[in-house]
Write an enzyme that holds these catalytic residues in place. Structure first.
Site, PDB file in Angstrom:
ATOM      1  N   THR A  59       0.690  -1.158   0.189  1.00 58.02           N
ATOM      2  CA  THR A  59       0.067  -0.106  -0.073  1.00 58.02           C
ATOM      3  C   THR A  59       1.034   1.300  -0.127  1.00 58.02           C
ATOM      4  OG1 THR A  59      -1.854  -1.086   0.996  1.00 58.02           O
ATOM      5  CG2 THR A  59      -1.622   1.326   1.533  1.00 58.02           C
ATOM      6  N   ARG A  87     -13.631  -8.574  -0.929  1.00 54.31           N
ATOM      7  CA  ARG A  87     -13.192  -8.418   0.053  1.00 54.31           C
ATOM      8  C   ARG A  87     -12.695  -6.899   0.159  1.00 54.31           C
ATOM      9  NH1 ARG A  87      -7.369  -6.166   1.752  1.00 54.31           N
ATOM     10  NH2 ARG A  87      -7.322  -6.727   3.963  1.00 54.31           N
ATOM     11  N   GLY A  89     -10.717  -3.986   2.343  1.00 54.18           N
ATOM     12  CA  GLY A  89      -9.615  -3.804   3.345  1.00 54.18           C
ATOM     13  C   GLY A  89      -9.890  -2.567   4.092  1.00 54.18           C
ATOM     14  N   ASP A  90      -8.772  -2.211   4.817  1.00 48.22           N
ATOM     15  CA  ASP A  90      -8.942  -0.878   5.796  1.00 48.22           C
ATOM     16  C   ASP A  90      -8.523   0.621   4.665  1.00 48.22           C
ATOM     17  OD1 ASP A  90      -6.283  -1.932   5.205  1.00 48.22           O
ATOM     18  OD2 ASP A  90      -5.571  -0.416   6.825  1.00 48.22           O
ATOM     19  N   THR A 110      -0.895   1.071   6.687  1.00 49.05           N
ATOM     20  CA  THR A 110      -0.629  -0.166   5.837  1.00 49.05           C
ATOM     21  C   THR A 110      -0.549  -1.305   6.598  1.00 49.05           C
ATOM     22  OG1 THR A 110       0.672  -0.972   4.058  1.00 49.05           O
ATOM     23  CG2 THR A 110       1.839   0.393   5.776  1.00 49.05           C
ATOM     24  N   GLY A 111      -0.973  -2.701   6.024  1.00 54.74           N
ATOM     25  CA  GLY A 111      -0.539  -3.655   7.046  1.00 54.74           C
ATOM     26  C   GLY A 111      -1.844  -4.451   6.729  1.00 54.74           C
ATOM     27  N   GLY A 113      -5.248  -5.374   6.993  1.00 54.66           N
ATOM     28  CA  GLY A 113      -6.257  -4.347   7.050  1.00 54.66           C
ATOM     29  C   GLY A 113      -7.539  -4.636   7.975  1.00 54.66           C
TER      30      GLY A 113
HETATM   31  N1  ASP Z   1      -3.633  -2.529   4.514  1.00 53.04           N
HETATM   32  C1  ASP Z   1      -3.986  -3.233   3.079  1.00 53.04           C
HETATM   33  C2  ASP Z   1      -5.154  -4.155   3.229  1.00 53.04           C
HETATM   34  O1  ASP Z   1      -5.446  -4.813   4.145  1.00 53.04           O
HETATM   35  C3  ASP Z   1      -2.957  -3.947   2.571  1.00 53.04           C
HETATM   36  C4  ASP Z   1      -1.640  -3.098   2.658  1.00 53.04           C
HETATM   37  O2  ASP Z   1      -1.210  -2.348   3.462  1.00 53.04           O
HETATM   38  O3  ASP Z   1      -0.915  -3.614   1.584  1.00 53.04           O
HETATM   39  O4  ASP Z   1      -5.772  -4.461   2.013  1.00 53.04           O
END
Ligand code: ASP
Length: 192
Positions: A59, A87, A89-90, A110-111, A113
């Site tokens: 991200t 799906r 994500g966050d 990022t992480g 989510g």
């Molecule tokens: N946070 C993002 C998600 O869960 C993934 C990412 O940070 O790369 O979709």
């Protein structure tokens, strides 16, 4: 933000709106990279769980404070490898992976989510700054610790209304940079 009364559009409706607004369009194939396809095939072959603990997140986020004191946050993502169709994500969820409030600051995450959504992480950091009067770094560290307690990994970048810009993460690294009148700084691993 300026061409519709709505705060959030998704899927086909968002695509239609972007076409109506004359934005440049790209076929989904344009986003497919050989290396990412290889990783997906490997994941399928290994029958790996949908969530890979060694996953490197991809991200990209940005936060900014302008000279009038307004803050902004933006987050762009491809999500996570092997996710279920549909799906969310966050990153696009305001308050989870992205949030900006002139009364507190701006945050982009990022992480994993799913955990940032449960924690409403970006909003939680802003709430700590606004309601507890915490420094942005302390607020971000506390929220990343809570995300970690739930089982989540990743991090955030932030800038507060007072101009405190930085990051917090519990992964081994996070590509990051900071620019201000005082200069610029970049880093990848945790100890830089
Ligand atoms: N946070 C993002 C998600 O869960 C993934 C990412 O940070 O790369 O979709």
């Amino acid at each position: 933000m300026e061409k519709s009364p709505h705060v959030m559009l998704s899927g086909a409706g968002a695509d239609l709106f972007s076409r109506e607004q004359g934005l440049e369009q790209a076929d989904p194939d344009w986003f497919a990279l050989p290396e990412r396809r290889r990783q997906l095939e490997e994941m399928k072959r290994m029958g790996a769980d949908w969530f890979d603990v060694d996953m490197k997140y991809g991200t990209v986020g940005a936060v900014a404070l302008d000279t009038s004191g307004h803050v902004a946050a933006a987050t762009s993502t491809g999500g996570i490898t092997g996710k279920r169709w549909g799906r969310i994500g966050d990153s696009p969820i305001i308050g989870a992976g992205t949030y900006a409030d002139d009364r507190a600051g701006a945050v982009s995450a990022t992480g994993s989510g799913e955990y940032f959504i449960r924690e409403a992480a970006a909003h939680e950091i802003c709430a700590r700054i606004r309601l507890l009067g915490q420094a942005a770094k302390a607020a971000a560290d506390a929220v990343i610790a809570e995300v970690g307690k739930l089982g989540g990994t990743g991090g955030v970048i932030f800038v507060s209304r007072s101009g405190e810009a930085g990051w917090s993460f519990n992964s081994s690294g996070m590509y990051r940079g900071r620019a201000s009148a005082a200069g610029t700084q970049v880093g990848i691993y945790g100890d830089e």
